[in-house]
Design an enzyme around this catalytic site. Structure first.
Site, PDB file in Angstrom:
ATOM      1  N   ARG A  61      12.858   6.643  -7.181  1.00 53.46           N
ATOM      2  CA  ARG A  61      12.523   7.802  -6.184  1.00 53.46           C
ATOM      3  C   ARG A  61      13.451   7.843  -4.960  1.00 53.46           C
ATOM      4  NH1 ARG A  61       7.609   6.067  -8.211  1.00 53.46           N
ATOM      5  NH2 ARG A  61       7.471   5.028  -6.171  1.00 53.46           N
ATOM      6  N   GLU A  98       4.224  -8.716  -5.521  1.00 52.58           N
ATOM      7  CA  GLU A  98       2.860  -9.333  -5.205  1.00 52.58           C
ATOM      8  C   GLU A  98       2.658 -10.273  -6.380  1.00 52.58           C
ATOM      9  OE1 GLU A  98       0.326  -5.976  -4.682  1.00 52.58           O
ATOM     10  OE2 GLU A  98      -1.462  -7.477  -4.315  1.00 52.58           O
TER      11      GLU A  98
END
Ligand code: AMP
Length: 173
Positions: A61, A98
């Site tokens: 993006r 994460e």
């Protein structure tokens, strides 16, 4: 278009891509001619004072915003991509996610020592992706003049993680 009007074109999607994440969906903004044009103009004016030599944007993006800003400033555009996408020799950086780790690549000849680089992405969350991108740029001997984002999720502390880098954002949450 005002910043508040831009904000109205960002859609919150709860529990995407996994439970507990509120995803900032920029597609309503992209689909609105006035909104997208205004966003690119505002981002261009935000980064112009830093006089970058080139834009580095992060797959995928980041490309949507980075490429038109580079063209508006009359400077080049360098894509940072996920592994295996770039056809020529690459340099890569591994970074922690994460869960597990990720890798980003850039063409080995894309940046020159001494260049002033503006990093552009859609969303600043924890800052891990942007930090890895900065590392990749600095390993080329180029310097990051600033990093800019359409959306900054301030509560995730990305700005602090990016330390001494100048952070610019249009919309803060
Ligand atoms: P981070 O490395 O945590 O700063 O994550 C940044 C990358 O993940 C950016 O390229 C964003 O496109 C994407 N991202 C992370 N969190 C979100 C979110 N809540 N909404 C939309 N995109 C996100």
């Amino acid at each position: 278009m005002s910043i508040d009007a831009l904000r109205a074109h960002i859609r919150d999607v709860p529990d995407f891509p996994k439970p507990g994440i509120v995803f900032k969906d920029i597609t309503p903004l992209l689909g609105d001619a006035a909104g997208f044009g205004s966003c690119i103009r505002l981002l261009t004016e935000l980064v112009r004072p830093f006089a970058p030599d080139t834009v580095v944007a992060i797959e995928s993006r980041g490309f949507i915003f980075g490429a038109p800003v580079a063209a508006a400033l009359g400077i080049g555009f360098v894509p940072v991509r996920k592994p295996g996408k770039l056809p020529y020799q690459t340099r890569s950086v591994r970074y922690d996610l994460e869960y597990g780790s990720g890798t980003l690549e850039v063409h080995a000849d894309a940046l020159r020592p001494g260049q002033r680089v503006m990093v552009i992405d859609d969303v600043l969350a924890t800052g891990g992706t942007a930090a890895a991108t900065a590392q990749l740029i600095e390993e080329h001997g180029a310097s990051v003049c600033a990093m800019s984002f359409v959306v900054e999720l301030g509560f995730l502390g990305g700005r602090a993680r990016l330390g001494s880098h100048e952070i610019l954002s249009l919309l803060r949450y």
